[in-house]
Enzyme design. Structure first.
Site, PDB file in Angstrom:
ATOM      1  N   GLU A   1       4.504  -0.213  13.869  1.00  0.00           N
ATOM      2  CA  GLU A   1       3.064  -0.008  13.711  1.00  0.00           C
ATOM      3  C   GLU A   1       2.406  -1.196  13.015  1.00  0.00           C
ATOM      4  OE1 GLU A   1       0.444   2.500  10.630  1.00  0.00           O
ATOM      5  OE2 GLU A   1       1.989   3.665  11.662  1.00  0.00           O
TER       6      GLU A   1
ATOM      7  N   GLU B   1       0.507   6.348   3.399  1.00  0.00           N
ATOM      8  CA  GLU B   1       0.270   5.568   2.190  1.00  0.00           C
ATOM      9  C   GLU B   1       0.968   4.216   2.231  1.00  0.00           C
ATOM     10  OE1 GLU B   1      -1.928   6.254  -0.215  1.00  0.00           O
ATOM     11  OE2 GLU B   1      -2.455   7.977   1.011  1.00  0.00           O
TER      12      GLU B   1
ATOM     13  N   ALA C   1       4.174   9.797   3.383  1.00  0.00           N
ATOM     14  CA  ALA C   1       4.912   8.556   3.184  1.00  0.00           C
ATOM     15  C   ALA C   1       4.464   7.503   4.190  1.00  0.00           C
ATOM     16  CB  ALA C   1       6.414   8.816   3.309  1.00  0.00           C
TER      17      ALA C   1
ATOM     18  N   CYS D   1      14.283   4.553   3.659  1.00  0.00           N
ATOM     19  CA  CYS D   1      13.179   5.172   4.390  1.00  0.00           C
ATOM     20  C   CYS D   1      13.519   5.456   5.848  1.00  0.00           C
ATOM     21  CB  CYS D   1      11.954   4.271   4.317  1.00  0.00           C
ATOM     22  SG  CYS D   1      10.538   4.908   5.235  1.00  0.00           S
TER      23      CYS D   1
ATOM     24  N   SER E   1       2.003   2.469   4.886  1.00  0.00           N
ATOM     25  CA  SER E   1       1.464   1.589   5.916  1.00  0.00           C
ATOM     26  C   SER E   1       0.125   0.997   5.506  1.00  0.00           C
ATOM     27  CB  SER E   1       1.309   2.356   7.233  1.00  0.00           C
ATOM     28  OG  SER E   1       2.573   2.738   7.742  1.00  0.00           O
TER      29      SER E   1
END
Length: 396
Positions: free
Chosen positions: A354, A238, A235, A345, A240
């Site tokens: 990030e 993909e 998760a 999430c 990010s």
């Protein structure tokens, strides 16, 4: 039952290149539509998607892929993780994983991500594939640091992740299944090896905290621990990569909006939310009705599936002014990029951190960045992204 009036063909090259005109036509047809080819309902508007995601009568009900014995490595990774479960199993799993996450891991990662991003942009030339050289390895490095596994393993981790998530598309062939089974087996073996090592040598990494996490005496089983670690990478990686790729492409295609960010007029933190909204990395998320439920005047019967069209919801003019326009300063921005409700999430804070750092670091170093050529799209819709994005432009 409202039948769909617009052709929705997820494999059509024109649709893959730009699905938003078709999604707009679907919204104009109705907020909830029956799509016969896929055998599911479609939630097309922001309101309809929000209702489905927040209604506990709609659940993530896992069904094993068949033949079950052949697909077991893939099935086990999903059967034992929180995203494919409902309460009470989901509640227990989420508590244990969030307990491990809550031990300061996100803020602890900030200096590591800042150092990593600075080092990576130092290695970029005047022309490069911003996906392959920067956006794709970045989240795997971050997750590897978080889990306490070698960064050198990022090629393996990324390959396994991509093979598994290709199963989430609407049309899966035998070759895709075979690759997913192989990747699921290899990934599980890898994580079990790391877990076995950690049990004798606990550290300050997330796997160690997952091993130790308890909730009223309950702990993660080995199968649940492995599945949770794989979920975090799949998760996190993909989403990010595709947020960054779709976002940087949208920015570089709109010099006015790009300049608002590079000049400091709009903070990166605000701009990022618009990049998540504007070209959604996850276009579809399914739920199953556990009872007869009415949504926007349509009755979804128990056992029927409804596909939340996330990209469509994020372009709904009833929720966003000038919804088809990129506005990096948009505020408020109630996008559904990280989901809603029970399955919101868990990794959203880490993903935001990030992405904010990686985007700011790149644009600070390359404020005159431009697209070097047309960027090809991946041949997938559910997970929407680019194959590569060639860029050029000297540093500041």
């Amino acid at each position: 039952m409202t039948r769909y009036a617009v052709q929705l063909d997820p494999g059509n090259p024109d649709f893959l290149r730009d699905p938003y005109p078709v999604l707009s036509a679907l919204r104009a047809t109705g907020p909830v539509l029956w799509h016969e080819p896929m055998g599911v309902w479609l939630a097309t508007t922001h309101d309809a998607v929000s209702q489905v995601l927040r209604n506990r009568a709609f659940g993530r009900i896992w069904s094993n892929w068949e033949p079950a014995d052949q697909m077991e490595p893939f099935n086990a990774l999903h059967r034992n993780q929180m995203m494919e479960n409902e309460p009470p199993a989901h509640t227990r799993l989420r508590k244990l994983v969030s307990s491990a996450f809550g031990r300061g891991h996100v803020e602890r990662m900030r200096p590591r991500i800042e150092e990593l991003a600075a080092t990576m942009v130092d290695d970029l030339g005047d022309r490069f594939d911003v996906l392959g050289a920067y956006a794709e390895p970045m989240p795997v490095f971050v997750i590897a640091d978080l889990l306490g596994v070698p960064r050198d393993d990022h090629v393996l981790l990324r390959a396994w992740s991509q093979a598994i998530v290709h199963m989430y598309e609407t049309d899966v062939d035998a070759a895709t299944r075979a690759k997913a089974i192989e990747a699921s087996t290899a990934f599980s073996d890898y994580v079990r090896m790391v877990v076995a090592e950690r049990r004798t040598n606990l550290g300050d990494d997330l796997i160690s905290d997952l091993i130790e996490a308890r909730d009223e005496g309950s702990k993660l089983t080995d199968d649940e621990l492995v599945a949770s670690v794989v979920l975090l990478l799949n998760a996190g990686h993909e989403a990010s990569v595709n947020v960054f790729g779709n976002g940087i492409h949208a920015l570089l295609s709109d010099p006015v909006q790009l300049s608002r960010v590079t000049s400091g007029d709009v903070p990166v933190e605000v701009a990022l939310e618009e990049l998540i909204r504007f070209d959604a990395p996850l276009q579809l998320f399914e739920r199953t009705a556990t009872a007869d439920v009415e949504v926007c005047g349509e009755t979804i019967k128990a056992g029927q599936k409804i596909a939340c069209l996330m990209g469509s919801a994020n372009r709904d003019a009833s929720a966003f002014r000038d919804a088809d326009t990129l506005d990096v300063g948009r505020d408020p921005n109630p996008h559904v990029g990280f989901g809603m409700g029970l399955h919101f999430c868990l990794g959203a804070p880490l993903a935001r951190l990030e992405l904010q750092i990686s985007l700011k670091t790149l644009l600070d170093r390359f404020p005159r960045l431009t697209l070097a050529e047309e960027a090809p799209r991946r041949p997938t819709w559910v997970l929407r992204g680019f194959e590569r994005i060639e860029v050029q432009g000297g540093p500041a």
